[in-house]
Write a protein that holds these residues in place. Structure first.
Motif, short mmCIF file in Angstrom:
data_model
loop_
_atom_site.label_atom_id
_atom_site.label_comp_id
_atom_site.label_asym_id
_atom_site.label_seq_id
_atom_site.Cartn_x
_atom_site.Cartn_y
_atom_site.Cartn_z
N GLU A 20 -3.58 21.49 -44.97
CA GLU A 20 -4.87 21.98 -45.46
C GLU A 20 -6.05 21.37 -44.70
OE1 GLU A 20 -4.99 21.19 -49.60
OE2 GLU A 20 -3.35 22.60 -50.11
N GLY A 21 -5.95 20.12 -44.33
CA GLY A 21 -7.05 19.47 -43.63
C GLY A 21 -6.99 19.58 -42.12
N GLY A 22 -5.97 20.25 -41.59
CA GLY A 22 -5.85 20.38 -40.15
C GLY A 22 -5.56 19.06 -39.46
N ALA A 23 -4.84 18.17 -40.12
CA ALA A 23 -4.56 16.84 -39.57
C ALA A 23 -3.07 16.63 -39.36
CB ALA A 23 -5.11 15.77 -40.50
N VAL A 24 -2.37 17.66 -38.91
CA VAL A 24 -0.93 17.53 -38.68
C VAL A 24 -0.66 16.57 -37.53
CG1 VAL A 24 1.15 18.79 -38.01
CG2 VAL A 24 -0.42 19.79 -39.66
N SER A 45 3.21 12.57 -28.08
CA SER A 45 3.83 13.38 -27.02
C SER A 45 4.68 14.45 -27.69
CB SER A 45 4.68 12.50 -26.10
OG SER A 45 5.28 13.29 -25.08
N PHE A 46 4.01 15.49 -28.18
CA PHE A 46 4.70 16.60 -28.82
C PHE A 46 3.76 17.79 -28.85
CE2 PHE A 46 2.57 14.12 -32.06
CZ PHE A 46 1.90 15.06 -32.81
N PRO A 47 4.30 19.01 -28.89
CA PRO A 47 3.45 20.20 -29.00
C PRO A 47 2.92 20.35 -30.42
CG PRO A 47 5.75 20.84 -28.91
CD PRO A 47 5.72 19.36 -28.70
N VAL A 48 1.63 20.33 -30.58
CA VAL A 48 1.02 20.34 -31.91
C VAL A 48 1.30 21.65 -32.63
CG1 VAL A 48 -1.14 20.08 -33.17
CG2 VAL A 48 -0.74 18.74 -31.11
N ALA A 49 1.23 22.77 -31.89
CA ALA A 49 1.47 24.07 -32.53
C ALA A 49 2.90 24.16 -33.07
CB ALA A 49 1.21 25.19 -31.53
N ALA A 50 3.88 23.65 -32.33
CA ALA A 50 5.26 23.67 -32.81
C ALA A 50 5.43 22.75 -34.02
CB ALA A 50 6.20 23.25 -31.69
N ALA A 51 4.76 21.61 -34.01
CA ALA A 51 4.84 20.71 -35.15
C ALA A 51 4.24 21.35 -36.39
CB ALA A 51 4.12 19.40 -34.82
N GLU A 52 3.14 22.06 -36.26
CA GLU A 52 2.53 22.73 -37.41
C GLU A 52 3.47 23.79 -37.99
OE1 GLU A 52 -1.12 24.23 -35.92
OE2 GLU A 52 -2.18 22.29 -36.04
N ARG A 53 4.16 24.53 -37.13
CA ARG A 53 5.08 25.55 -37.63
C ARG A 53 6.25 24.91 -38.36
NH1 ARG A 53 3.62 28.20 -32.81
NH2 ARG A 53 5.37 27.28 -31.67
N LEU A 54 6.77 23.80 -37.86
CA LEU A 54 7.88 23.13 -38.54
C LEU A 54 7.45 22.55 -39.89
CD1 LEU A 54 10.03 21.23 -35.88
CD2 LEU A 54 10.56 23.31 -37.15
N VAL A 55 6.22 22.04 -39.96
CA VAL A 55 5.73 21.52 -41.24
C VAL A 55 5.64 22.64 -42.26
CG1 VAL A 55 3.76 20.45 -42.38
CG2 VAL A 55 4.53 19.58 -40.19
N GLY A 83 16.80 30.14 -38.38
CA GLY A 83 16.18 30.94 -37.32
C GLY A 83 14.83 30.39 -36.90
N LYS A 84 14.02 29.97 -37.85
CA LYS A 84 12.70 29.42 -37.53
C LYS A 84 12.82 28.11 -36.75
CE LYS A 84 10.05 32.54 -39.41
NZ LYS A 84 9.10 33.35 -38.61
N VAL A 85 13.73 27.25 -37.17
CA VAL A 85 13.90 25.97 -36.49
C VAL A 85 14.45 26.18 -35.08
CG1 VAL A 85 15.09 23.76 -36.57
CG2 VAL A 85 14.16 24.73 -38.65
N SER A 86 15.37 27.12 -34.92
CA SER A 86 15.92 27.40 -33.59
C SER A 86 14.84 27.94 -32.65
CB SER A 86 17.08 28.39 -33.70
OG SER A 86 18.13 27.86 -34.49
N LYS A 87 13.94 28.75 -33.17
CA LYS A 87 12.86 29.26 -32.34
C LYS A 87 11.94 28.14 -31.88
CE LYS A 87 9.23 32.79 -32.27
NZ LYS A 87 8.55 33.85 -33.07
N VAL A 88 11.62 27.22 -32.77
CA VAL A 88 10.79 26.07 -32.38
C VAL A 88 11.53 25.19 -31.39
CG1 VAL A 88 9.64 24.00 -33.25
CG2 VAL A 88 9.48 26.13 -34.53
N TYR A 89 12.83 25.08 -31.53
CA TYR A 89 13.62 24.30 -30.57
C TYR A 89 13.52 24.89 -29.17
CZ TYR A 89 17.69 22.48 -28.11
OH TYR A 89 18.53 21.93 -27.17
N LEU A 90 13.63 26.20 -29.04
CA LEU A 90 13.52 26.83 -27.73
C LEU A 90 12.12 26.66 -27.15
CD1 LEU A 90 15.54 30.13 -28.38
CD2 LEU A 90 16.31 28.05 -27.22
N GLU A 91 11.10 26.79 -27.98
CA GLU A 91 9.73 26.58 -27.50
C GLU A 91 9.53 25.13 -27.06
OE1 GLU A 91 7.21 27.82 -30.62
OE2 GLU A 91 7.72 29.95 -30.47
N SER A 92 10.09 24.20 -27.79
CA SER A 92 9.96 22.79 -27.42
C SER A 92 10.71 22.49 -26.14
CB SER A 92 10.48 21.91 -28.56
OG SER A 92 9.76 22.14 -29.75
N ARG A 93 11.83 23.14 -25.93
CA ARG A 93 12.57 22.95 -24.68
C ARG A 93 11.75 23.46 -23.49
NH1 ARG A 93 16.12 19.49 -23.55
NH2 ARG A 93 17.43 20.06 -25.32
N ALA A 94 11.09 24.59 -23.65
CA ALA A 94 10.23 25.09 -22.57
C ALA A 94 9.03 24.15 -22.34
CB ALA A 94 9.74 26.49 -22.91
#
Length: 423
Positions: free
Chosen positions: A347-351, A362-372, A394-405
């Protein structure tokens, strides 16, 4: 004279040949044909060897007479010999193929794991020094590292369900027939007294997820999962394992927590233990488990999804699922769950600041927000608002592929060399 008569008749009938010479030739040939046939048949009967010598080179294989078994001995015998040799070759090839298929079947059977067994109590006591050896993972949720019949094993102790019959070989075989990369292999079990002992194959360098996240007491800043990809890899393995348990094994887990997940090294891959424990052991008390939803005491698929959501948030933040914080205003300790802190961060945009500090930003913020968001939806308070594990996996696997890229983009190129020296 005969030719002139035929020519006269031919002029009257247009269908007759117009040339008398051609008419005479055809007549002479038709008259000579019987004598030639007789002469040729008599010559064939008189000298069969000469006729055989006049045959072309491939006549022995193309002639139907030579292929018959009742022909002359010089030709029919060779055909019979070649046919028997061909039959012997066919039988030998079929025998070799049958032996190779049996060998491949034996190799496939040898590659399958052995079925779980019922261990006697004295064997477990001898392997754990009468259960006095220190448990790995700490506390009663830990396990004994031991060797059972030549295999490294993790031995867990669970309370038996009251009134339930002790597990037999058939119950263990029903549980042990499921094999998945995210499921730890069940070696066997032993019901003794009020407890049930479950032995799982211990991967090399394995530790529980709780030990990997918390680290030793003397060094709380240490974690074995120090990269973003290691966290996402564990989340994907656990999600796929639970999806397999729910929709392929058609059962439930009932004990999803970091203490029931083994992390192997190298690779930092996750394997779920206690698979099938809901059929054999008593369910943990919902009031004592921060992974169980409030008001739900019986194990179910929805409860497993809730526990996975809490575990995912714990994996991302590095915090315990529930902790107590001192409130200076009320001068009391308040219980704070990881679900509440994750919802406040979204809610506060502080992920970015909520994610585990030991990752070093050292992590993609957009991927972290989707996993949260996936974790919060799985850990919803209302049972009808939780998705199933197929959606979550399915959602976690998609974030895994994005994180690998994302990791591939940040990797230092190896084909570039830098040298420092005087010019």
């Amino acid at each position: 004279m005969l030719c002139s008569r035929r020519r006269t008749v031919a002029t009257r009938d247009p269908s007759w040949p117009s040339s008398p010479r051609a008419m005479c030739k055809s007549k002479s040939r038709s008259d000579a044909l019987p004598s030639q046939r007789a002469a040729s048949s008599s010559s064939r009967r008189s000298s069969p060897s000469s006729a055989k010598r006049r045959l072309p080179a491939d006549a022995s294989s193309s002639s139907p007479f030579n292929s018959a078994s009742g022909g002359p001995s010089g030709v029919g015998g060779a055909a019979t010999g070649s046919g028997s040799a061909q039959r012997r070759n066919t039988s030998s090839s079929s025998a070799s193929s049958a032996s190779s298929s049996l060998a491949s079947l034996a190799a496939a059977r040898a590659s399958l794991p052995d079925p779980p067994v019922l261990y006697p109590f004295h064997e477990l006591a001898a392997a754990t020094n009468s259960f006095l050896a220190k448990r790995a993972g700490g506390g009663s949720a830990g396990y004994w590292r031991c060797s059972l019949r030549g295999r490294d094993a993790a031995l867990f102790q669970l309370p038996l369900r009251r009134g339930a019959p002790a597990p037999d070989a058939a119950a263990l075989a029903r549980i042990g027939r499921f094999h998945h990369a995210s499921l730890a292999r069940l070696l066997g079990a032993c019901p003794a007294g009020a407890h049930l002992y479950l032995a799982y194959e211990l991967p090399p360098g394995a530790a529980t997820l709780a030990a990997c996240l918390r680290g030793p007491v003397r060094n709380p800043s240490f974690t074995a999962l120090r990269t973003w990809m290691s966290r996402v890899q564990v989340a994907a393995d656990v999600a796929q394992g639970l999806e397999y348990i729910h929709h392929h094994a058609d059962t439930i887990h009932g004990r999803v927590s970091p203490s029931t997940i083994l992390i192997s090294d190298p690779g930092l891959r996750a394997q779920i233990t206690h698979f099938g424990a809901s059929e054999l052991a008593a369910a943990p008390a919902a009031a004592d488990s921060p992974y169980a939803p409030l008001g739900e005491t019986a194990p179910s698929r929805e409860a497993d999804v809730h526990a996975f959501g809490v575990l995912l948030l714990e994996l991302l933040s590095g915090e315990e699922p529930a902790r107590y914080r001192f409130d200076r205003g009320t001068k009391e300790f308040q219980r704070v769950s990881v679900i509440e802190t994750a919802a406040a961060a979204v809610e506060g945009g502080a992920v970015r600041s909520w994610v585990d500090k030991r990752l070093g930003d050292s992590f993609p913020v957009a991927a972290a927000e989707r996993l949260v968001k996936v974790g919060l939806r799985c850990a919803a308070a209302a049972e009808e608002n939780r998705p199933d594990m197929t959606w979550a996996a399915g959602k976690v696997s998609k974030v895994y592929l994005e994180s690998r890229a994302w990791e591939q983009k940040l990797r230092m190129p190896t084909e570039i060399s830098v040298s420092m020296g005087p010019r």
